[in-house]
Design an enzyme around this catalytic site. Structure first.
Site, PDB file in Angstrom:
ATOM      1  CG  HIS A 176      -2.154  -0.710   1.181  1.00  0.00           C
ATOM      2  ND1 HIS A 176      -2.781  -1.232   2.299  1.00  0.00           N
ATOM      3  CD2 HIS A 176      -2.959  -1.033   0.133  1.00  0.00           C
ATOM      4  CE1 HIS A 176      -3.889  -1.847   1.944  1.00  0.00           C
ATOM      5  NE2 HIS A 176      -4.026  -1.732   0.636  1.00  0.00           N
ATOM      6  CB  CYS A 270      -2.657   0.203   8.649  1.00  0.00           C
ATOM      7  SG  CYS A 270      -1.536  -0.087   7.275  1.00  0.00           S
TER       8      CYS A 270
END
Length: 277
Positions: A176, A270
């Site tokens: 990511h 996250c």
């Protein structure tokens, strides 16, 4: 170059977090996940509570998304949507194991009065999108290569009315964007060049000549998976080198221990979705 003595100004933020009551590593969809390594859920919840309390202590508003049984990765709330100017561009997860998380996020945004846009393209929310409101009139950085599809970048640009710069990730350990790049304030970033393609590195260098550059050690310690209010940089306690770098750039590092959640391949960012009005 930033003066070490320059005073950084924090800006109050609004965040969304989801407690890790059902956290587990039951499958492996990124290189950090090991199904043979045991997870201490009680410790994960304790560490998450410390993160939530830290953000609240810094003066930010924290909303809590109710966790859902059977969704062990729902603690990684950043992946559920990307919010800019009051509009939430929803997520459409790549892996079926996480697909049902999207409905929980949609329920939150719609019930809370946000404008919610359902995606047609695969994207994983703030995991692969970052926003800088004062850079180039309001710029979105978007990652692709492992999770979010490039077509979602164009969709986000249309839905959110801001230009999107696409950046290709090339190392699966940085699956990511938020594992390889972070926004430090409204116009500055920090990133690990080695996570990006050569072309993406050139783009980043042109756009952000004053970026704080991280090294491999910082990145492997999830030091770039951070949350900043423009002054205080909340980051993984293991990332001492990254803490030193942001301090040298005039920010105040605020370490938190999220070692248990790191087993799922995530850290501070996250776990934190930013809700931008």
């Amino acid at each position: 170059m930033v003066s070490v003595n320059q005073e950084r100004t924090p800006r109050k933020r609004t965040y969304l977090l989801c407690p890790p009551e059902h956290f587990a590593v039951e499958y492996a969809i990124n290189p950090w996940m090991d199904t043979d390594e045991p997870v201490d859920v009680e410790l994960a919840v304790k560490q998450w509570e410390s993160l939530r309390e830290t953000l609240s202590r810094l003066g930010h508003t924290v909303h809590v998304l109710p966790p859902r049984a059977g969704l062990p990765d729902m603690v990684f709330a950043a992946n559920g949507a990307f919010v800019v100017d009051g509009t939430a561009y929803g997520a459409r997860f790549k892996h079926e194991q996480r697909a049902a998380e999207a409905a929980g996020h949609r329920d939150f945004y719609e019930s809370s009065g946000w404008r919610f846009v359902a995606p047609s393209e695969v994207n994983e929310g703030e995991g692969d999108f970052a926003y800088l409101p004062r850079a180039y009139g309001g710029l979105i950085l978007a990652g692709y290569g492992f999770r979010t599809e490039p077509a979602a970048h164009a969709e986000a640009q249309e839905m959110l009315n801001h230009p999107v710069v696409s950046l290709r990730l090339v190392d699966p350990r940085f699956y990511h964007l938020d594992t390889a790049l972070a926004v430090l304030d409204d116009e500055r970033v920090t990133y690990f060049p080695g996570a990006f393609s050569a072309a993406a590195q050139k783009v980043l260098a042109q756009l952000f000549p004053d970026a704080v550059l991280a090294d491999e050690v910082d990145a492997f310690a999830f030091g770039l998976n951070l949350v900043s209010d423009g002054r205080h940089v909340v980051l993984n306690a293991e990332a001492s080198g990254m803490a030193a770098k942001v301090a040298a750039a005039g920010y105040v590092p605020v370490p938190v221990d999220l070692s248990e959640l790191k087993k799922g391949g995530g850290s501070v960012k996250c776990c934190v979705a930013e809700l931008r009005h």
